[in-house]
Write a protein that holds these residues in place. Structure first.
Motif, PDB file in Angstrom:
ATOM      1  N   VAL A  93       0.726  -1.138  -0.024  1.00  0.00           N
ATOM      2  CA  VAL A  93       0.106  -0.033  -0.057  1.00  0.00           C
ATOM      3  C   VAL A  93       0.798   1.357  -0.047  1.00  0.00           C
ATOM      4  O   VAL A  93       0.744   2.233  -0.695  1.00  0.00           O
ATOM      5  N   SER A  94       1.919   1.118   0.830  1.00  0.00           N
ATOM      6  CA  SER A  94       2.895   2.212   0.607  1.00  0.00           C
ATOM      7  C   SER A  94       3.962   1.827   0.999  1.00  0.00           C
ATOM      8  O   SER A  94       4.346   0.415   1.287  1.00  0.00           O
ATOM      9  N   ASP A  95       5.295   2.410   1.464  1.00  0.00           N
ATOM     10  CA  ASP A  95       6.474   2.107   1.587  1.00  0.00           C
ATOM     11  C   ASP A  95       6.559   1.358   2.846  1.00  0.00           C
ATOM     12  O   ASP A  95       7.790   0.658   3.114  1.00  0.00           O
ATOM     13  N   ARG A  96       5.462   1.730   3.930  1.00  0.00           N
ATOM     14  CA  ARG A  96       5.622   1.290   5.137  1.00  0.00           C
ATOM     15  C   ARG A  96       4.675  -0.048   5.570  1.00  0.00           C
ATOM     16  O   ARG A  96       4.441  -0.143   6.551  1.00  0.00           O
ATOM     17  N   TRP A  97       3.918   0.032   4.415  1.00  0.00           N
ATOM     18  CA  TRP A  97       2.547  -0.909   4.846  1.00  0.00           C
ATOM     19  C   TRP A  97       2.375  -1.825   3.825  1.00  0.00           C
ATOM     20  O   TRP A  97       2.185  -1.440   2.625  1.00  0.00           O
TER      21      TRP A  97
ATOM     22  N   VAL B  71       3.206  -3.125   9.167  1.00  0.00           N
ATOM     23  CA  VAL B  71       3.312  -1.616   9.290  1.00  0.00           C
ATOM     24  C   VAL B  71       4.657  -1.704   9.699  1.00  0.00           C
ATOM     25  O   VAL B  71       4.849  -1.811  10.906  1.00  0.00           O
TER      26      VAL B  71
ATOM     27  N   LEU C 164       6.586   1.199  11.708  1.00  0.00           N
ATOM     28  CA  LEU C 164       6.174   2.599  12.007  1.00  0.00           C
ATOM     29  C   LEU C 164       7.519   3.570  12.072  1.00  0.00           C
ATOM     30  O   LEU C 164       7.233   4.611  12.578  1.00  0.00           O
TER      31      LEU C 164
END
Lengths: 682, 178
Positions: free
Chosen positions: A555-559, A601, A603
């Motif tokens: 979904v994103s670079d972190r998720w 995720v 964080l």
């Protein structure tokens, strides 16, 4: 992270038309300052210097999709990250994330794990391998999951193949293969200490150290202790399912020469557990009762594997393994020695043929400790199993590959068996492929099928008489046979999303049933009673169809989100000549639908927040309702050396049942639990 | 209530969405490297029969670049030579290729493909972990989010290719396993 700005662009104020995509970016408004760069860098990579290219951060799609691009089978790989971030402390809990795999916890010591149906404490249609060594127990005709406690920190990956077609390995890969692979010793240098504790008196400690041996070898040695208390009393009348594991092992890997690799590994494991059993109590006049029964497995194994790549491109590997165990399970004690020798040769024959062929020899020497309730005839048995396989991957065109192969096996029960398979893969690019497969597989019989003599139940009859229900094996054992047809689609849809979908249609014949024989009256054993005999026959068939799908969405670079879905429509029917009333229940041991979403995720600063939300459909047999399950994990990576985590399982309900009573084992309810773990590498 | 809790927890993750830092696709960067290799590698005399012959970049097996590579080199020249991109199912026609790329999807037959490259002057490039150990000349490796290069000097010498020290200074030098 500051965006890297290519050198040589500083100060330029020109908008540069870029690439064929017609996108124009303005570059370098003012003097770009590292860390404050707000404008995107120019997208024409051909203008970048070599140094620039080496500094660019890339979004990489997982190599999995490419290495699997030509695989004509339904495969799911559990990676080290999947393992670390799952919060699982044992292998069956890890397998929950794989679509198509049914995992149900029967009690703290006992699991039911199967693929595409036919689940039970002694589910027998899946081949489970640890580093190429089969852990299928010949006497119990199933896998004793409580005895397979490899430290999760040493796992390289777990490959799960659903269906029979994609396998070249040995016996019993009917509904699939679970291939558990540990890390090469080169990957585990230095010290590792893991300590953890949690609810239900759960505790765990692992101490491991690895290093070099001479110029060309690497080793690791470990010792581990783990403990889990009984299920709580609200679960059942008498929980007895505590479990304790003490184990130690080593692995050494050698580069004997640039072309030869040698691996030698071994372990010793002592497992003590327990189950609550409802079964026949052996006494003067047998009766049914519920009692706590210890289960245990004291085992050791040693494995050596040699791989040689020779000059003309072919590769040979030879593996020898030896497994010794003393197990006690709900159906009795067993001493088992298994020796296995496997030879494989991989070579290119001509421009378009990639051939793998092999020979294997496996010998099981078993001694069953019979008693008045369960025994095997003969008590001692030595069974050789001879196998051979050949597989040719033929490149038809740039995008089309056909793989044809067959396994050949000879066992001491039914003689010679053939298992052919074929797969066709169309891969128009490295990013997507469609495959079809057709295969036949059989379940190898075991001593229980032929030689079992058991008193399975006691019934009260009128006039104070009792009837003993007995179950015997059948000397005319048949093999259960599967014909399976599958198709799948696998694609890297864009750089953030990949998808894998499989559909299958399977036909089973000669499934084992329990058929009644004529009852008779006897005074044997010193008391008059009826005997109601039953015997194993092979008078059921089944048809199943379904689908499995999973996706990975960055979904994103972190998720990252990984959803999966499993659908299974299994109907097991008895043949016209069968009188077994329990056949209709077999299909009800697996859910028709289940899905799962895993969310990972990052964080920032090493903090990780991972969740698994899963729904498992109801089991028609045993009235086990469907359940929704939430597992959470909060992790903190402190630099390279420390890793802390707290995990919670089953947060949504204090307890729920996952499986009915199975094979005389009373089920416990799986409870909400918490576990904290500290990992220190040095 | 528990179901609401779980939904909230999952939706809470949405707060982690951030503005995307533009990053490049792995294969855009690898394609740019292939283009650059033409600038930093010297082919043996006689490789090109004519001065106008293009530099051939060949992809063997499944193509992970999509159209990225062709788009990137279209219209570009190194010296006076333009580029031509070809695709082959195997390496028998390697003689047409100055740069030969073998992707990760060919991992099972990488060794056989490399052994089949008989003519010198072919810069073999791959991305599997053991590519240079198997005799490939340049291997791509991902180090975190960055692309790194490994060079097998013996293989380069065997192919009579001269790799400029500029490229070598940025690469990891790997040893061949015979």
């Amino acid at each position: 992270m500051p965006e890297s700005v290519p050198k040589g662009r500083a100060g330029r104020r020109i908008a540069i038309p870029l690439m064929r995509w017609g996108v124009a970016f303005a570059v370098g408004w003012g003097v770009p300052t590292p860390g404050l760069a707000q404008t995107p860098p120019p997208r024409d990579l051909t203008q970048f210097t070599l140094e620039d290219l080496m500094n660019v951060e890339v979004v990489s799609v997982s190599k999995k999709e490419q290495t699997l691009a030509k695989t004509g089978a339904a495969i799911f790989v559990i990676t080290q990250e999947d393992i670390r971030r799952s919060g699982a402390t044992n292998i069956p809990d890890l397998l929950r994330m794989v679509p198509g795999v049914d995992v149900a916890r029967i009690d703290h010591s006992t699991w039911a794990v199967s693929i595409r149906g036919f689940n039970g404490a002694y589910a027998n249609k899946v081949l489970v391998l640890i580093d190429g060594r089969s852990v299928y127990h010949p006497a119990y005709s199933g896998v004793l999951w409580y005895a397979q406690d490899v430290p999760l920190e040493d796992l390289e990956r777990i490959e799960v193949i659903r269906g029979p077609g994609g396998t070249v390995w040995g016996a019993n890969a009917v509904n699939g293969v679970i291939n558990i692979i540990t890390k090469n010793a080169q990957e585990t240098p230095g010290g590792l200490i893991v300590a953890g504790g949690g609810s239900d008196a759960q505790g765990e400690g692992l101490v491991q150290y690895g290093g070099h041996i001479g110029q060309s070898g690497d080793y690791r040695v470990y010792g581990r202790y783990s403990n889990l208390g009984k299920s709580d009393a609200a679960s059942a009348a008498q929980p007895a399912d505590s479990k304790r594991v003490q184990e130690g092992g080593f692995r050494t890997d050698w580069n004997l020469s640039p072309r030869d690799l040698l691996t030698v590994q071994g372990e010793i494991r002592l497992v003590d557990g327990g189950q609550t059993v409802t079964g026949v109590i052996a006494q003067a006049v047998p009766d049914l009762g519920t009692f706590g029964q210890p289960v245990a497995d004291d085992a050791g194994n040693l494995l050596a594997r040699w791989t040689d790549k020779n000059l003309n491109g072919s590769e040979i590997s030879l593996q020898a393994s030896f497994d010794q165990s003393h197990a006690s399970a709900s159906v009795g004690d067993d001493w088992s020695s298994i020796g296995d020798l496997d030879f494989q040769n991989h070579l290119s024959a001509g421009r378009r043929n990639d051939v793998v062929w092999g020979l294997s020899y496996r010998v099981n020497a078993n001694r069953f400790g019979g008693n008045d309730v369960v025994t095997l005839n003969p008590l001692r048995r030595t069974d050789p199993l001879y196998g051979a396989f050949v597989q040719d991957e033929i490149i038809l065109t740039k995008t089309l590959t056909l793989t044809l192969g067959s396994k050949f096996e000879h066992n001491d029960y039914t003689g010679f068996e053939v298992e052919p398979s074929a797969q066709l893969v169309w891969a128009p690019s490295a990013h997507s492929s469609i495959w079809l497969s057709a295969a036949q597989a059989i379940r190898q019989p075991s001593n229980i099928d032929e030689g079992l003599l058991a008193v399975s139940s006691v019934v009260a009859l009128p006039q104070g008489l009792i009837g003993l229900v007995t179950l015997s094996g059948n000397p005319s054992t048949k093999v259960e046979r599967l014909r399976d047809f599958e198709t799948g689609y696998r694609a890297q849809i864009n750089r953030r999303l990949s998808l894998d979908v499989t559909g299958f249609l399977s036909f089973y014949q000669n499934l084992q049933t329990i058929e009644p024989l004529a009852p008779y009256f006897t005074s044997g054993g010193g008391f008059p009673h009826y005997v109601i005999p039953e015997i194993y026959e092979y008078k059921a068939h089944a048809q199943s169809y379904g689908a499995e799908a999973f996706a990975t969405w960055n979904v994103s670079d972190r998720w990252k989100i990984s959803p999966s879905l499993t659908m299974l429509n299994l109907s097991v029917l008895r043949d016209a000549s069968s009188q077994d009333p329990t056949v209709a229940q077999v299909a009800g041991y697996s859910p028709r639908r289940s899905f799962q979403v895993r969310s990972f995720v990052n964080l920032g600063r090493g903090f990780e927040w991972d969740q698994t939300l899963g729904y498992t459909g109801p089991l028609a047999t045993g009235n086990i309702p469907g359940y929704l399950r939430l597992d959470l994990r909060f992790g903190w990576r402190l630099g390279e050396f420390f890793d802390l985590s707290i995990a919670a399982q089953n947060l949504l309900q204090p307890r729920h049942a996952e499986f009915p009573d199975s094979d005389f084992i009373d089920h416990m309810q799986d409870q909400r639990s918490f576990f904290g773990k500290v990992t220190w590498r040095f | 209530m528990a179901r609401t809790l779980s939904l909230i927890l999952l939706l809470g993750n949405a707060l982690q969405l951030r503005a995307q830092a533009p990053a490049f696709d792995e294969y855009q960067v690898k394609a740019a490297f292939l283009y650059n290799f033409a600038k930093f590698v010297e082919w043996p005399a006689g490789t090109f029969p004519n001065s106008m012959d293009p530099i051939g970049i060949c992809i063997v097996g499944l193509n992970p670049f999509g159209s990225t590579l062709e788009n990137m080199v279209q219209g570009k020249k190194v010296g006076d030579r333009a580029f031509a991109v070809h695709r082959f199912p195997d390496t028998l026609q390697a003689g047409q290729c100055q740069i030969l790329f073998i992707g990760a999807s060919e991992w099972r037959r990488t060794r056989a493909l490399l052994e089949a490259v008989k003519s010198p002057g072919v810069l073999t490039v791959g991305e599997t972990d053991d590519f240079t150990a198997l005799g490939g000349i340049v291997g791509f490796r991902l180090d975190g989010a960055r692309v790194r290069i490994q060079v097998n000097l013996q293989a380069a010498e065997h192919a009579r290719l001269k790799i400029s020290s500029k490229l070598l200074s940025l690469a990891e030098i790997a040893k061949k396993q015979p």
